[in-house]
Motif scaffolding. Structure first.
Motif, PDB file in Angstrom:
ATOM      1  N   GLY A  20      16.397 -22.060  29.123  1.00 60.95           N
ATOM      2  CA  GLY A  20      16.004 -21.474  30.414  1.00 60.95           C
ATOM      3  C   GLY A  20      15.646 -20.136  30.275  1.00 60.95           C
ATOM      4  N   ILE A  21      15.088 -19.763  29.303  1.00 60.89           N
ATOM      5  CA  ILE A  21      14.687 -18.406  28.999  1.00 60.89           C
ATOM      6  C   ILE A  21      13.236 -18.309  28.635  1.00 60.89           C
ATOM      7  CG2 ILE A  21      15.236 -16.381  27.453  1.00 60.89           C
ATOM      8  CD1 ILE A  21      17.831 -17.320  26.568  1.00 60.89           C
ATOM      9  N   GLU A  22      12.704 -17.154  29.397  1.00 60.80           N
ATOM     10  CA  GLU A  22      11.114 -17.268  29.254  1.00 60.80           C
ATOM     11  C   GLU A  22      10.682 -16.455  27.937  1.00 60.80           C
ATOM     12  OE1 GLU A  22       7.252 -17.488  30.814  1.00 60.80           O
ATOM     13  OE2 GLU A  22       9.268 -18.456  31.437  1.00 60.80           O
ATOM     14  N   PRO A  23      10.138 -17.382  27.080  1.00 64.31           N
ATOM     15  CA  PRO A  23       9.402 -16.685  25.971  1.00 64.31           C
ATOM     16  C   PRO A  23       7.995 -16.027  25.981  1.00 64.31           C
ATOM     17  CG  PRO A  23       9.070 -19.174  25.983  1.00 64.31           C
ATOM     18  CD  PRO A  23       9.849 -18.677  27.038  1.00 64.31           C
ATOM     19  N   LEU A  24       7.685 -15.176  25.282  1.00 67.31           N
ATOM     20  CA  LEU A  24       6.244 -14.771  25.187  1.00 67.31           C
ATOM     21  C   LEU A  24       5.855 -14.724  23.634  1.00 67.31           C
ATOM     22  CD1 LEU A  24       3.554 -14.217  26.321  1.00 67.31           C
ATOM     23  CD2 LEU A  24       4.467 -11.633  26.627  1.00 67.31           C
ATOM     24  N   VAL A  25       4.981 -15.594  23.382  1.00 68.97           N
ATOM     25  CA  VAL A  25       4.725 -15.794  21.908  1.00 68.97           C
ATOM     26  C   VAL A  25       3.466 -14.907  21.911  1.00 68.97           C
ATOM     27  CG1 VAL A  25       4.299 -17.373  19.755  1.00 68.97           C
ATOM     28  CG2 VAL A  25       5.658 -17.731  21.960  1.00 68.97           C
ATOM     29  N   LEU A  26       3.320 -14.141  20.932  1.00 68.28           N
ATOM     30  CA  LEU A  26       2.173 -12.867  20.836  1.00 68.28           C
ATOM     31  C   LEU A  26       1.551 -13.490  19.296  1.00 68.28           C
ATOM     32  CD1 LEU A  26       3.627  -9.959  21.786  1.00 68.28           C
ATOM     33  CD2 LEU A  26       2.324 -11.613  23.360  1.00 68.28           C
ATOM     34  N   GLU A  27       0.359 -13.884  19.266  1.00 72.43           N
ATOM     35  CA  GLU A  27      -0.101 -14.343  17.914  1.00 72.43           C
ATOM     36  C   GLU A  27      -1.566 -13.737  17.646  1.00 72.43           C
ATOM     37  OE1 GLU A  27      -1.812 -15.824  14.761  1.00 72.43           O
ATOM     38  OE2 GLU A  27       0.201 -16.522  15.270  1.00 72.43           O
ATOM     39  N   ALA A  28      -1.777 -12.838  16.527  1.00 71.65           N
ATOM     40  CA  ALA A  28      -2.642 -11.999  16.098  1.00 71.65           C
ATOM     41  C   ALA A  28      -4.208 -13.408  16.087  1.00 71.65           C
ATOM     42  CB  ALA A  28      -2.733 -11.464  14.945  1.00 71.65           C
ATOM     43  N   GLY A  29      -3.686 -14.287  15.591  1.00 67.76           N
ATOM     44  CA  GLY A  29      -5.201 -15.216  15.512  1.00 67.76           C
ATOM     45  C   GLY A  29      -5.500 -15.968  16.631  1.00 67.76           C
ATOM     46  N   PRO A  30      -6.802 -16.847  16.106  1.00 68.72           N
ATOM     47  CA  PRO A  30      -7.324 -17.307  17.552  1.00 68.72           C
ATOM     48  C   PRO A  30      -6.635 -18.773  17.962  1.00 68.72           C
ATOM     49  CG  PRO A  30      -8.408 -17.759  15.430  1.00 68.72           C
ATOM     50  CD  PRO A  30      -7.198 -16.959  15.113  1.00 68.72           C
ATOM     51  N   SER A  31      -5.597 -19.306  16.959  1.00 70.28           N
ATOM     52  CA  SER A  31      -5.096 -20.613  17.392  1.00 70.28           C
ATOM     53  C   SER A  31      -3.515 -20.592  16.749  1.00 70.28           C
ATOM     54  CB  SER A  31      -5.834 -21.676  16.636  1.00 70.28           C
ATOM     55  OG  SER A  31      -5.934 -21.679  15.603  1.00 70.28           O
ATOM     56  N   ALA A  32      -2.778 -21.498  17.072  1.00 71.01           N
ATOM     57  CA  ALA A  32      -1.535 -21.691  16.585  1.00 71.01           C
ATOM     58  C   ALA A  32      -1.559 -22.036  14.944  1.00 71.01           C
ATOM     59  CB  ALA A  32      -0.851 -22.860  17.283  1.00 71.01           C
ATOM     60  N   GLY A  33      -0.518 -21.373  14.482  1.00 69.33           N
ATOM     61  CA  GLY A  33      -0.682 -21.610  13.050  1.00 69.33           C
ATOM     62  C   GLY A  33      -1.786 -21.177  12.070  1.00 69.33           C
ATOM     63  N   THR A  34      -2.241 -19.885  12.557  1.00 69.64           N
ATOM     64  CA  THR A  34      -3.163 -19.227  12.006  1.00 69.64           C
ATOM     65  C   THR A  34      -3.089 -19.137  10.337  1.00 69.64           C
ATOM     66  OG1 THR A  34      -3.931 -18.154  13.785  1.00 69.64           O
ATOM     67  CG2 THR A  34      -4.476 -17.278  11.674  1.00 69.64           C
ATOM     68  N   ALA A  35      -2.070 -18.590   9.848  1.00 72.44           N
ATOM     69  CA  ALA A  35      -1.671 -18.696   8.544  1.00 72.44           C
ATOM     70  C   ALA A  35      -1.615 -19.897   8.015  1.00 72.44           C
ATOM     71  CB  ALA A  35      -0.183 -18.006   8.334  1.00 72.44           C
ATOM     72  N   VAL A  36      -1.127 -20.761   8.647  1.00 75.34           N
ATOM     73  CA  VAL A  36      -0.924 -22.315   8.056  1.00 75.34           C
ATOM     74  C   VAL A  36      -2.372 -22.799   7.695  1.00 75.34           C
ATOM     75  CG1 VAL A  36      -0.186 -24.801   8.378  1.00 75.34           C
ATOM     76  CG2 VAL A  36       1.320 -22.675   9.206  1.00 75.34           C
ATOM     77  N   ARG A  37      -3.252 -22.488   8.820  1.00 75.69           N
ATOM     78  CA  ARG A  37      -4.653 -23.089   8.672  1.00 75.69           C
ATOM     79  C   ARG A  37      -5.396 -22.634   7.387  1.00 75.69           C
ATOM     80  NH1 ARG A  37      -5.945 -25.634  13.662  1.00 75.69           N
ATOM     81  NH2 ARG A  37      -4.633 -25.109  15.096  1.00 75.69           N
ATOM     82  N   ALA A  38      -4.971 -21.263   6.834  1.00 73.90           N
ATOM     83  CA  ALA A  38      -5.510 -20.607   5.795  1.00 73.90           C
ATOM     84  C   ALA A  38      -5.092 -21.549   4.353  1.00 73.90           C
ATOM     85  CB  ALA A  38      -4.997 -19.157   5.658  1.00 73.90           C
ATOM     86  N   TRP A  39      -3.899 -22.262   4.431  1.00 72.32           N
ATOM     87  CA  TRP A  39      -3.967 -22.880   3.292  1.00 72.32           C
ATOM     88  C   TRP A  39      -3.972 -24.274   3.731  1.00 72.32           C
ATOM     89  CZ3 TRP A  39       0.834 -25.365   3.733  1.00 72.32           C
ATOM     90  CH2 TRP A  39       1.943 -24.984   4.714  1.00 72.32           C
TER      91      TRP A  39
END
Length: 458
Positions: free
Chosen positions: A34-53
């Motif tokens: 019940g806690i509000e999160p705010l996720v800040l991602e530098a890349g254009p999509s989820a898992g930007t670093a994962v997508r790099a490999w």
């Protein structure tokens, strides 16, 4: 450059830095609480670093790389976990799990937003007075150059270490001439399914620097290429000698795909697709008159020229945007002080990294946590399951549920990697103790030379 100030509320969100596996899991646990999160991602999509490999196959199956709270959040959408026993690639992980999870979180995830600083409101790191009562202010920069300030009740840094790979130099700094030779050096496992990348290494002599799973993967891929183009050859650069532990746990690894990966690297050497230069600590790189590279060790040894170099010497945390936060970090690993003894490769030649949570991840600055791969600092062998347990515990603490925060509910497989960094001069000294080996013997997973390599920062 315009500055947009985000208005505060009575109950500001918990800011999570990074929309990778651990950051998104943290957001799912916060929502569950019940806690509000705010996720800040530098890349254009989820898992930007994962997508790099995306081309690299993980050595953990689907059963070990999804988080329970995240699955609960996804369930109403009709999402079902892929075959629990299958080994996904990084691309599979991003497309089939991370992006759907981020989509469910909706506007709780912001893309194209780089965190440039974190501080206590109105307090630099020197000031004590009223510090703990102040919220955090997160400084960000958007893709269009705007600056914003976001108020947060707590900050979970799950930004990982992908952006800061280790250099070639054995002293932890770039070797002499390394930066000048940047056009011939890569710090990532190459995607040889890409024709342009394949052309870069086909028929060439390539040095692979490193001794972990990423180096194993690169050697295996180059060996596959050598089967087709016999002029292709790799030179494996090791800072220590080759011992019985060099290739990891092999058939005794409780992560079978990781053990099979080590065996593939061994096969690359045994079959003549790769040579090995041992005890070779690189000090300098020279470019020859015919535009090749010569690697020079600190003891003066010089390797025959190579066309390309792949440097896979690990990663390190970017702490620059946390300069105004009071962190308690181990002087060697740059990991939280209480966590460092559990993961220190100078001490643990073959031990299990015990599950851990808020007690090991806390800092002098209350309300700030490094989680996921970043919590390990420079230490290797991080598993997604470890990160999921971390954020379960930390979010419980933020919610005030101390009993749940201190309860550990995770059993991890043995690392399968015997030999700490501090024992590289004596490889035989880094063997398991009583019991004759570091790991139990599970069923063996065979990965043939034609199959994708198993690896990945899972």
């Amino acid at each position: 450059m315009p500055i947009n100030s985000v208005p505060t509320t009575e109950q500001p969100p918990v800011v999570v830095v990074g929309a990778g596996p651990i950051g998104l899991a943290a957001a799912a646990h916060l929502v569950e609480r019940g806690i509000e999160p705010l996720v800040l991602e530098a890349g254009p999509s989820a898992g930007t670093a994962v997508r790099a490999w995306a081309h690299v196959r993980l050595f953990s199956p689907w059963a070990e790389i999804t988080d329970p709270a995240a699955e609960k959040l996804l369930a109403p959408t009709g999402w079902t976990r892929p075959d629990a026993a299958a080994y996904p690639t990084g691309g599979d992980w991003a497309e089939k799990y991370l992006q759907p999870l981020a989509d469910v979180l909706g506007d709780k995830v912001r893309y194209g937003t780089t965190v440039t600083g974190v501080a206590r409101a109105g307090r630099d790191r020197i000031v004590d007075s009223g510090r703990d009562e102040q919220p955090f202010v997160v400084h960000v920069r958007t893709v269009d150059g705007r600056e914003e300030r976001i108020t947060a009740r707590a900050v979970l840094d799950a930004s990982g270490t992908w952006s800061t790979p280790g250099p070639m130099g054995a002293d932890g700094l770039p070797a002499l001439g390394e930066k000048a030779a940047a056009d011939r050096i890569s710090y990532r496992v190459p995607d040889l399914s890409d024709p342009s990348v394949r052309a870069r290494y086909a028929g060439k002599r390539t040095a692979v620097v490193g001794s972990g799973a990423s180096a194993f993967t690169a050697l295996a891929h180059l060996a596959d290429l050598a089967e087709e183009d016999h002029a292709t050859h790799a030179v494996w650069i090791l800072r220590r000698g080759i011992g019985t532990d060099t290739y990891g746990g092999g058939k005794a690894d409780q992560l079978p795909a990781r053990g099979a990966l080590g065996l593939r690297a061994k096969a690359a050497v045994d079959n003549g697709h790769a040579g090995a230069a041992t005890g070779f600590r690189i000090e300098a790189v020279e470019r020859t008159t015919d535009d090749r590279l010569v690697l020079i060790a600190e003891d003066g040894r010089r390797l025959d020229p190579v066309d390309e170099v792949i440097v896979l010497t690990g990663f390190r945390p970017d702490l620059s945007f946390l300069s105004e936060i009071r962190l308690g970090l181990d002087e060697r690993l740059q990991a939280p002080i209480a966590l460092a003894p559990l993961i220190d490769p100078n001490v643990h030649s073959c031990g299990t990294v015990y599950p851990h949570g808020v007690n090991e991840l806390s800092h002098p600055e209350q309300g700030v946590y490094l989680v996921g791969m970043k919590s390990y600092g420079r230490a290797p062998t991080f598993l997604a399951m470890t990160g999921y347990e971390q954020v379960r515990s930390v979010t419980a603490a933020i919610a005030g549920d101390r009993e749940a925060a201190e309860r550990v509910e995770l059993t991890l497989p043995e690392t399968g990697v015997c030999g700490g960094a501090g024992l590289f001069d004596d490889p035989d000294a880094a063997q398991g103790g009583e019991g004759g080996g570091c790991c139990g013997a599970p069923s063996t997973l065979q990965i043939g030379l034609g199959a994708p390599a198993a690896s990945g920062g899972c």
